[in-house]
Design a protein around this motif. Sequence first.
Motif, PDB file in Angstrom:
ATOM      1  N   ASN A 360       0.422  -3.903  -8.896  1.00  0.00           N
ATOM      2  CA  ASN A 360      -0.385  -3.932 -10.235  1.00  0.00           C
ATOM      3  C   ASN A 360      -1.189  -4.826 -10.945  1.00  0.00           C
ATOM      4  N   GLN A 386      -2.769   0.358  -3.496  1.00  0.00           N
ATOM      5  CA  GLN A 386      -1.437   1.106  -4.253  1.00  0.00           C
ATOM      6  C   GLN A 386      -1.356   2.399  -4.011  1.00  0.00           C
ATOM      7  N   PHE A 387      -2.367   3.335  -3.972  1.00  0.00           N
ATOM      8  CA  PHE A 387      -2.125   4.621  -3.472  1.00  0.00           C
ATOM      9  C   PHE A 387      -1.750   4.986  -2.159  1.00  0.00           C
ATOM     10  N   HIS A 388      -2.668   4.103  -1.184  1.00  0.00           N
ATOM     11  CA  HIS A 388      -2.142   4.468   0.086  1.00  0.00           C
ATOM     12  C   HIS A 388      -0.986   3.575   0.198  1.00  0.00           C
ATOM     13  N   TYR A 389      -0.415   2.882  -0.257  1.00  0.00           N
ATOM     14  CA  TYR A 389       1.053   2.368  -0.111  1.00  0.00           C
ATOM     15  C   TYR A 389       2.042   3.431  -0.432  1.00  0.00           C
ATOM     16  N   THR A 390       1.863   3.985  -1.548  1.00  0.00           N
ATOM     17  CA  THR A 390       2.592   5.099  -1.858  1.00  0.00           C
ATOM     18  C   THR A 390       2.462   6.212  -0.893  1.00  0.00           C
ATOM     19  N   ASP A 391       1.563   6.794  -0.690  1.00  0.00           N
ATOM     20  CA  ASP A 391       1.294   7.577   0.360  1.00  0.00           C
ATOM     21  C   ASP A 391       1.974   7.486   2.043  1.00  0.00           C
ATOM     22  N   GLU A 393       4.548   5.151   2.274  1.00  0.00           N
ATOM     23  CA  GLU A 393       6.131   5.431   2.306  1.00  0.00           C
ATOM     24  C   GLU A 393       6.561   6.920   2.288  1.00  0.00           C
ATOM     25  N   ARG A 394       5.709   7.507   1.561  1.00  0.00           N
ATOM     26  CA  ARG A 394       5.872   9.166   1.919  1.00  0.00           C
ATOM     27  C   ARG A 394       5.988   9.636   3.311  1.00  0.00           C
TER      28      ARG A 394
END
Length: 929
Positions: A360, A386-391, A393-394
């Motif tokens: 953040n 941040q977006f790609h990191y979340t994706d 992890e999924r």
Amino acid sequence: MMACGKIIPRLMLGFLLLSPLPLAGLAWLYVQAFERTLQQSEQENLSSFADKKADQIDAYINERMADVRLLTQLFVAFDALQAHSILLANQEDPGSLRYRAENGVYSHFFRTLFEGSHYYDLLLTDTAGNVVLSILHEPDFGSNLNTGPYRETALANAHREAIALLDIQITQAHSYAPSAGKPAIFIVAPLFKAGKVIGTLALQMDLDKLTAVTSDTTGLGKTGETVLAQLDGDEALYVGALRHIPDAAFHYRVPLDKVAKPMQSALSGGHDQGITRDYADVEVIGAWRYLPALRWGMVVKMDAVEAFAPLYRLQTISLIALGFLLLVAGIVALLFGRTLVAPIRQLITATERIAGGDLNRRVPLVGCDEFQQLAVSFNTMAEHLQFHYTDLERQVEQRTTEIRLAMEQLNNAQHIAQVGSWELNLSNSLLIWSDEIYHVFEIDKDQFGATYEAFLNAIHPEDRDAVNEAYSRSLLTQDPYEITHRLLMPDRRVKYVTERCASYFDTDGKPVRSVGTVQDVTELKRTELALKHLNEELEQRVQQRTELLLKAKEEADRANNAKSEFLSRMSHELRTPMNAIMGFAQLLETDRETPITLDQADNVREIRHAGQHLLELINEVLDLARIETGRIELSLEPVEVPLLIGECMALLQPLTLGRRIELKLDIDGTGTVQADRLRLRQILLNLLSNAIKYNRDRGNVHITCQPVAAGRIRIAVCDSGRGIAADAMTRLFKPFERIESAYDGIEGTGIGLALSKRLVEAMGGTIGVESVVGVGSTFWVELPAAEAKVYLPSDFCSTEDMQNTYATARTLLYIEDNPANLRLIQKIISTHTHLLLLDARTAEQGLDIATAHPPDLILLDINLPGMNGFEALRHLQDNPVTCAIPVIAISANAMERDVKKGLAAGFTEYLTKPLDVPRLLALLDTLLK
């Protein structure tokens, strides 16, 4: 601070490259140009100074030589030399009052003349070498330069050379003993009177005044000097003062190989200039010359430090200015760098926070436009990250679930296939097993120490070394390996596993890790062992059966040998009486002294016909037996079929005349087959004779020869007889089988076709028959084709041609134990030749006769009582008296091996019984005529 420490030095380096350094480069170029100009100027000045010094020395020497020439022209010199020579000639002692008075007059004159001049002494010497006058009266006065103590001095040598060369001589500077060992240079000139040399005048130069000319250093600065040296053997003698070496003049000597390079060049006649090092190993700038009048080398030099002092001052000033400029540029770069670093430091701080997991974090928009745009791009990148990191992890969670399912499926598959996998990390000896290996090894996963040593402990002790050796060899050769070994279970049960392994290596060839599989093959191994046991039983049975077959084969071989022996003996026993029957029948037909009647001739022909038929039957039985035992020998060669058929038709033509059977030959071109000519002739005669015998009266026999399949030629014999029934076709080629119902009244044995079939097959061919009852039959033979070969016809002789005119001295010896055979030969010899026939009933008797009365030819039976024919032949060959006599074998042993054996033993010819009389007579004619 770390970011500042990296970017500020780069900014400072940039300022330095863009500001002071170009100026420094220009300054360096200027200094280099100034250095080249200064060096050139100094060298030109020193070169000019050296030329000036050389000219001064040359002028000084020329003035001294002019003085000598002037003195040699003065009458006072002549008078002084003659007056003193007269005194010496009158044996006046130079120390006497009269001599001193005379000498004082002339010495005073010369001393007054040279007062304040450049000379040390004057000497007059007559041609005999006597020094008759000396101004200083040193020890050389009154001595003889040719024989006295100073005969080896430079003065003495110059005196002799001046008289010999009639010219002025200048000596080099050498220590002169009469002058208290001081260095001395002499100018020696010859004195002439009326064109004749009466002596020499020598001026000893004042070296102090000479060196005063060379020691002037005006214009050479503080460190300038003129260095003079002359060659003295293998050394250089310095003849002038040296700045770095006190009292060097005429005392300082240096070996030539250690003399400074400029002086070496000058002494060698060199003329040059440049920067070099002097005798004190000091860097100097100098010029060097060779002084030929004195044979000296001269170096005019100045220390490089003094010569290039302006250059060094310029370099110092340039370095100080450059350092100042660098300092100013560094301060400016440092101040400018700090201004740029602040926004970058904020960017680095945000990057470190994001790298620590704070996705953040954002960068404030401060600084110039470029830094603000960089901050915007960085914040956008952080949002995407941040977006790609979340994706990610999924996706990782999903992939982990898939891998877990795949591992479960792999474990299930390994369990079903009973194959486990393993991996060994060689850096830490950590061993990783799949679940199936634990199951195969029956080991608790939680209690197993996963190392290579623990794995070896689970292997059967007897196989442990083999497994370890296989793995070690794989690491050494870098090749995979496969091995089957046993596992010893805790309850002493034994399992079999097949292990496969491959290792991986780094770039240096060092093993890094090993991977492999282990498969449970216990059931397969048990099956293999059972099969092995079964195979061993089968092999044992096969071996037993083979031994039985070998015994049966031996029995069959013994039977065949017995059969062959029986046939051979039967042939011999049948041919022996046949020889008498056929031989005497031929004699009756050809006897001209007591001719027989026509009826008797018919009877004799019947006897010969029956005998010939019986002989053919014997030959066919023997041939059939040889084929069945595999002992038939064939000589395969190209055979021209049309010529062979022509021969057979000529032989069988008489059989067709009585029944008016027509023989027709239909051949396209030529046909050549690969066959044994004699055996093919036998086959064709059999087929043609059957076609004639089993034909109808006024019938025909059609013979064809044409190619069929590729590389094959078919010979067909077609008759117009009654044909053969279909049910009788299968018995045609069986031995001794005859279709009696069809051929009643026709002679035959049933051997001919069977023998023909076996001979054709032995030559690589086939034989067959096609027949139509009431129309006729066609027998055909197919053989491999061959290239054509021309056969020349043989010359045949009739019995009438056998009559000869041998000389009565020709003798023939016949050794035979059978009276009938002996009488037959006696009758043949007496009827058809004029030979003298000797006979013997045993081999021993024949050898005695041959030794006592050597014949021209010997006929020898093989089967004799006591010594046989082969032994008798060896005795004949070993006896010098009989070794050259031709020996012909006559025997009832008519098998092919018997003939070959006889010829190999050394018989000239081998004749079989019954005898062919025309052939015997032809052979006698050849050997004895």
